[in-house]
Design an enzyme around this catalytic site. Structure first.
Site, PDB file in Angstrom:
ATOM      1  N   CYS A 139       1.414  -1.242   0.035  1.00 35.84           N
ATOM      2  CA  CYS A 139      -0.119  -0.086  -0.334  1.00 35.84           C
ATOM      3  C   CYS A 139       1.107   1.104  -0.587  1.00 35.84           C
ATOM      4  O   CYS A 139       1.346   1.846  -1.110  1.00 35.84           O
ATOM      5  CB  CYS A 139      -0.668  -0.218   1.455  1.00 35.84           C
ATOM      6  SG  CYS A 139      -2.452   0.748   0.838  1.00 35.84           S
ATOM      7  N   HIS A 150      -3.419  -5.321   0.518  1.00 36.53           N
ATOM      8  CA  HIS A 150      -3.247  -5.682   2.109  1.00 36.53           C
ATOM      9  C   HIS A 150      -3.176  -7.366   1.278  1.00 36.53           C
ATOM     10  O   HIS A 150      -4.109  -8.307   2.266  1.00 36.53           O
ATOM     11  CB  HIS A 150      -3.779  -5.355   1.909  1.00 36.53           C
ATOM     12  CG  HIS A 150      -3.418  -3.757   3.017  1.00 36.53           C
ATOM     13  ND1 HIS A 150      -2.828  -3.280   3.898  1.00 36.53           N
ATOM     14  CD2 HIS A 150      -4.311  -2.714   2.570  1.00 36.53           C
ATOM     15  CE1 HIS A 150      -2.886  -1.986   4.035  1.00 36.53           C
ATOM     16  NE2 HIS A 150      -3.587  -1.586   3.075  1.00 36.53           N
ATOM     17  N   GLU A 208      -1.326  -9.107   3.474  1.00 33.62           N
ATOM     18  CA  GLU A 208      -1.603 -10.286   4.385  1.00 33.62           C
ATOM     19  C   GLU A 208      -2.755 -10.706   5.516  1.00 33.62           C
ATOM     20  O   GLU A 208      -3.100 -11.109   6.402  1.00 33.62           O
ATOM     21  CB  GLU A 208      -0.919  -8.789   5.852  1.00 33.62           C
ATOM     22  CG  GLU A 208      -1.689  -7.825   6.129  1.00 33.62           C
ATOM     23  CD  GLU A 208      -1.216  -6.773   4.909  1.00 33.62           C
ATOM     24  OE1 GLU A 208      -1.746  -5.300   5.412  1.00 33.62           O
ATOM     25  OE2 GLU A 208      -1.025  -6.430   4.064  1.00 33.62           O
TER      26      GLU A 208
END
Length: 560
Positions: free
Chosen positions: A397, A524, A526
């Protein structure tokens, strides 16, 4: 629907979220389908506008919900996909009640906390609990509800009352209450103190709820005498007093619960006869494997919220999942981005020297997401160091935008290249505000949730890591993007945008082909990483750090 309610007492931060997730894991291992709800009693509508310093990271769901980080725990532990409605806040409840009042739905009645607010809470819980979250048809068997905060908090009162009414309406056989409490050991005496838990349970009982199980948090295992004392004063059978003492890693918590037969107590309370003995073989193997790992990899995490590690909880978990897949322990070196800056060399020379030494000792560099201009100069220096020294770099990001700014300045000679977020007057606006963004409102005005990224070339590292897929769906949370008008100049200079959105105007993934692993992503990754199923990008990042990426990619190219 069967409900398991997890409440907390004495102090916050005891690990109710991990306890609730672990209860879900054990019940799922018994062959039951499990869903989760997190109740946050704060007045914010969602976690989107909260500082990571104050509340930890904002977890983003597929549907764009910005929610509490505990929902991330639920998704990782239970391998489910939750919705924004699985996070209930006081703000959401009051907003729905006031909207009804404005429409005239209450037919002129005086709108009160009881029954109108409590009814809204009950209705919300009952409607959300039947939404399937595991990809199968029909409602789950059990809904685990975690009530945030501690019993006795003034903002929790409407929720406690609503849950008491829910217990009354669904009946004792469909409701199990687990109260998480602290058993401290004071000073030189070394005695396990039960009084705080006694007071907490008394408060809960006074509000109309009696715990069926106690989950006691302590540094060391509970003594039998402590359990007997708790049983006597809290009216909970000794067999229902669970001890969640400190463990080497949180994956041991479901095993602790199983070893203490927590599932039997919960299943008995819920009158669930169809459950099987818990099968936690894979879970046990994972927890024990992690404990036995000896080799580690040093990862430099250059961010602005490094004072509170919960600010980057999902990133840390994704690194953990990727490292374990490579039989390594992650060794995360937290670097405050501002400590790398030139100003820091004058103001705090020791911190500056330590930060640079840490960065140079790392095997790879990660710059995670964030907002605001604090520490940006330091992040740019970290990206430049990684690019010039062929150190594996992953920018997420803001970390991707930082790599674009750094490249434009250092390689293309655009000295004032910047993001509109940090300099509205920059002549070289390489990162710009998204056209559809709101300049007046902060909450839920970003590009949020799961969006599709199309790979532009099958020959890039990222496409290979995603097993040569033509596209990937990942979760987003941003309001600035790479300026599409600058893409041609950047690509001519050697930076390649290998992933774009379906319109072709949004840059999603960048790579530097001349570098072993220099990747920036606007999404993202994750948020979708799971134990045993790590994020492809994080796995590639760690493999690059230990020099095994090429071997891994060629092995998978051959279809093995």
């Amino acid at each position: 629907m069967k409900y398991v309610l997890v409440t907390g007492g004495v102090v916050s931060g005891l690990g109710k979220g991990v306890t609730a997730s672990s209860v879900g894991v054990v019940l799922k291992a018994c062959g039951l389908r499990v869903t989760s709800i997190k109740i946050d009693p704060y007045l914010n509508r969602d976690a989107g506008t909260m500082s990571p310093f104050e509340h930890g990271e904002v977890f983003v769901l597929d549907d764009g919900g910005e929610v509490d980080l505990d929902l991330g725990n639920y998704e990782r532990f239970l391998d489910v996909t939750l919705t924004k409605d699985n996070n209930i806040t006081t703000g959401k409840i009051y907003q729905s009640v006031l909207e009804k009042e404005r429409r005239g739905d209450y037919l002129g009645k005086t709108v009160q906390v009881v029954p109108h607010v409590t009814d809204a809470i009950k209705n919300w819980i009952e409607s959300v609990s039947v939404i399937p979250v595991d990809g199968k048809e029909g409602p789950a068997d059990v809904c685990v509800i975690e009530l945030g905060g501690t019993v006795g908090d003034i903002e929790s009162m409407p929720f406690i009352e609503a849950l008491r009414q829910l217990l009354f309406s669904v009946g004792q056989d469909n409701f199990c209450l687990i109260h998480v409490s602290l058993i401290p050991v004071l000073g030189v005496v070394g005695e396990q103190k039960t009084k705080p838990t006694q007071h907490s349970v008394r408060e809960l009982r006074a509000l109309g709820l009696t715990p069926h199980l106690l989950a006691c948090r302590s540094a060391q295992p509970l003594l039998e005498t402590t359990k007997e004392k708790l049983s006597q004063f809290c009216h909970v059978p000794v067999g229902n007093i669970l001890n969640i003492h400190d463990v080497p890693n949180i994956w041991h918590v479901p095993l602790l619960l199983r070893n203490q037969n927590a599932h039997n107590s919960i299943l008995k309370q819920l009158n669930l006869s169809k459950a099987t003995p818990p099968d936690l073989q894979e879970w046990t193997k994972r927890a024990e494997n992690f404990d036995s790992l000896t080799n580690s990899v040093r990862i430099a995490m250059v961010g602005k919220y490094v004072g509170l590690t919960d600010s980057y909880l999902s990133v840390v978990k994704a690194l953990l999942h990727a490292c374990i897949a490579c039989s390594l322990k992650p060794s995360v070196d937290w670097i405050a981005a501002s400590d790398l800056e030139d100003d820091s060399a004058v103001l705090t020379p020791e911190a500056h020297a330590t930060a640079w030494k840490t960065l140079r000792n790392a095997a790879c560099v990660l710059v995670p997401g964030g907002f605001g201009d604090r520490g940006v100069k330091g992040m740019i220096l970290a990206a430049k160091y990684a690019r010039e020294n062929n150190v594996p770099y992953l920018g997420i990001c803001l970390g991707m935008q930082i790599s674009v700014i750094e490249f434009a300045r250092s390689v293309l000679g655009m000295e004032r290249a910047n993001s509109e977020e940090f300099d509205t007057q920059t002549p070289d606006r390489v990162v710009m505000f998204m056209p559809e963004g709101s300049t007046t409102h902060m909450g839920s005005t970003m590009r949020l949730g799961s969006r599709r990224t199309l790979f532009q070339t099958p020959d890039c590292i990222t496409a290979k890591l995603y097993h040569n897929s033509e596209y990937v769906d990942e979760r987003h949370r941003h309001r600035y993007e790479v300026n599409p008008h600058m893409v041609g100049v950047l690509e001519e200079g050697g930076l390649k945008f290998v992933g774009k959105d379906e319109s072709g105007q949004r840059m999603e993934i960048l790579e530097l082909p001349s570098h072993p692993f220099y990747v920036g992503v606007q999404f993202h990754p994750e948020f979708k990483s799971r134990p045993g199923r790590p994020s492809a990008l994080f796995l590639g990042f760690i493999l690059a750090a230990i020099g095994q990426l090429e071997a891994y990619l060629s092995q998978h190219q051959n279809g093995s």
